[in-house]
Design a protein around this motif. Structure first.
Motif, PDB file in Angstrom:
ATOM      1  N   ASP A 269     -55.645 -58.720 -28.554  1.00  0.00           N
ATOM      2  CA  ASP A 269     -55.560 -57.920 -27.237  1.00  0.00           C
ATOM      3  C   ASP A 269     -55.045 -56.419 -27.263  1.00  0.00           C
ATOM      4  N   ASP A 270     -54.817 -55.981 -28.325  1.00  0.00           N
ATOM      5  CA  ASP A 270     -54.207 -54.572 -28.216  1.00  0.00           C
ATOM      6  C   ASP A 270     -55.328 -53.470 -27.987  1.00  0.00           C
ATOM      7  N   SER A 271     -56.680 -53.877 -28.232  1.00  0.00           N
ATOM      8  CA  SER A 271     -57.729 -52.917 -28.041  1.00  0.00           C
ATOM      9  C   SER A 271     -57.895 -52.521 -26.883  1.00  0.00           C
ATOM     10  N   LEU A 272     -58.264 -51.194 -26.622  1.00  0.00           N
ATOM     11  CA  LEU A 272     -58.732 -50.405 -25.172  1.00  0.00           C
ATOM     12  C   LEU A 272     -60.253 -51.137 -24.831  1.00  0.00           C
ATOM     13  N   ARG A 273     -60.038 -51.922 -23.820  1.00  0.00           N
ATOM     14  CA  ARG A 273     -61.321 -52.522 -23.405  1.00  0.00           C
ATOM     15  C   ARG A 273     -62.006 -51.345 -22.296  1.00  0.00           C
ATOM     16  N   VAL A 274     -63.343 -51.196 -22.809  1.00  0.00           N
ATOM     17  CA  VAL A 274     -63.947 -50.107 -22.055  1.00  0.00           C
ATOM     18  C   VAL A 274     -65.394 -50.933 -21.695  1.00  0.00           C
ATOM     19  N   THR A 275     -65.766 -50.679 -20.397  1.00  0.00           N
ATOM     20  CA  THR A 275     -67.051 -51.345 -19.614  1.00  0.00           C
ATOM     21  C   THR A 275     -67.886 -49.985 -19.456  1.00  0.00           C
ATOM     22  N   VAL A 276     -69.357 -50.189 -19.595  1.00  0.00           N
ATOM     23  CA  VAL A 276     -70.263 -49.024 -19.277  1.00  0.00           C
ATOM     24  C   VAL A 276     -70.437 -49.476 -17.929  1.00  0.00           C
ATOM     25  N   ASP A 277     -69.725 -48.491 -17.088  1.00  0.00           N
ATOM     26  CA  ASP A 277     -69.722 -48.582 -15.427  1.00  0.00           C
ATOM     27  C   ASP A 277     -71.077 -48.151 -14.742  1.00  0.00           C
ATOM     28  N   HIS A 278     -72.093 -48.958 -14.894  1.00  0.00           N
ATOM     29  CA  HIS A 278     -73.191 -48.496 -14.250  1.00  0.00           C
ATOM     30  C   HIS A 278     -73.254 -48.523 -12.789  1.00  0.00           C
ATOM     31  N   ALA A 279     -74.067 -47.780 -12.162  1.00  0.00           N
ATOM     32  CA  ALA A 279     -74.229 -47.709 -10.872  1.00  0.00           C
ATOM     33  C   ALA A 279     -74.397 -48.999  -9.810  1.00  0.00           C
ATOM     34  N   ASP A 280     -75.283 -49.767 -10.418  1.00  0.00           N
ATOM     35  CA  ASP A 280     -75.510 -50.893 -10.054  1.00  0.00           C
ATOM     36  C   ASP A 280     -75.127 -52.125 -11.180  1.00  0.00           C
TER      37      ASP A 280
END
Length: 304
Positions: A269-280
């Motif tokens: 759980d130490d990783s940096l979690r990233v999401t591709v923040d799409h417009a929709d």
């Protein structure tokens, strides 16, 4: 949120490219349509009667205040350097082999390209290029302060985890090589790459343009997590920090994990979690779109 951009695919061949372009537009909150130029060099056989009418393209262009063409030319600028237009804009992508017709290029207010480290491939997949450009435009990344890390590409490894479709994986491998990586690790529990099925092998290699794509694909078992000072994970069904605001950690070695966690539970759980923040966020993005956008943005944050 809807944006003032309309994606127009001109002279698009291959029935598979249309749903991919529609998905690229949908995740960006944009409209998408298809048109044929006045003098197409080939007929894909999949156009509707409306698409085959050259006046349709003219009508679409006349509706827009600006025309932005995706094409690699001597005068094209990086999509990450062009501030997003505020008014209605047609964003045009063309045929994968022939590109955008010259007659349409002459109508462009801006010509942009997705930065690529490798010219050995003809291009990114046309739908991938569209997805990257729409992501940059809808988040107006050119107006954001780009903070480059001290990391170089040689210090960043990629692990692709649990792809389920050979075409999707192959297209993403095409992006990996185009953006400058020369190796990656692959967790392949669904056997879409390390397969003994000739049909699967043909599909994945063809989508990857394997005859010109020299990226080394290594099994995830060869990955030594102890080598990395930091890990960024991006999984399609997890929340995380928005990719559009990402700053890379200052470290010596970085691992990027994209996909689903199957053989990689020990990442922790130490990783940096990233999401591709799409417009929709209500539209499910294609695997190739999320992965390619992620790697394109990260490549722009690395030291040249």
């Amino acid at each position: 949120m809807r944006h003032p951009f309309t994606l127009i695919g001109v002279d698009i061949e291959g029935a598979w490219n249309r749903p991919l372009l529609l998905n690229a537009a949908a995740i960006s909150g944009c409209e998408c349509t298809f048109a044929q130029s006045a003098t197409p060099q080939a007929d894909s056989g999949v156009q509707s009667a409306a698409d085959a009418d050259p006046t349709r393209l003219e009508e679409e262009l006349c509706r827009s205040s600006q025309v932005l063409v995706c094409e690699l030319t001597r005068n094209s600028v990086s999509v990450y350097d062009l501030p997003a237009p505020r008014q209605s804009t047609s964003i045009i992508v063309g045929n994968e082999e022939r590109g955008v017709p010259r007659s349409v290029l002459k109508r462009a207010d801006h010509v942009v390209s997705v930065p690529m480290a490798c010219r050995g491939l003809s291009s990114l997949n046309v739908a991938v290029a569209a997805a990257v450009i729409l992501y940059s435009m809808t988040h107006d990344l050119a107006r954001r302060r780009r903070v480059r890390s001290g990391l170089k590409m040689q210090s960043v490894d990629i692990l692709i985890a649990a792809p389920t479709e050979p075409h999707e994986l192959g297209s993403l491998l095409r992006s990996v090589y185009s953006f400058g990586w020369r190796r990656l690790f692959l967790s392949d529990p669904h056997n879409v790459w390390f397969s003994s099925d000739p049909a699967i092998i043909l599909q994945s290699r063809a989508a990857a343009r394997r005859s010109r794509n020299l990226v080394a694909v290594l099994p995830a078992a060869k990955l030594d997590l102890a080598q990395y000072d930091a890990v960024i994970t991006c999984r399609q069904h997890q929340e995380g920090s928005p990719l559009s605001r990402l700053r890379l950690p200052e470290c010596g070695r970085l691992l990027i994990v994209f996909g689903e966690s199957v053989e990689t539970e020990d990442i922790g759980d130490d990783s940096l979690r990233v999401t591709v923040d799409h417009a929709d966020r209500t539209v499910q993005p294609c695997f190739r779109h999320d992965g390619s956008i992620l790697l394109s943005v990260i490549s722009q944050l690395l030291s040249p």
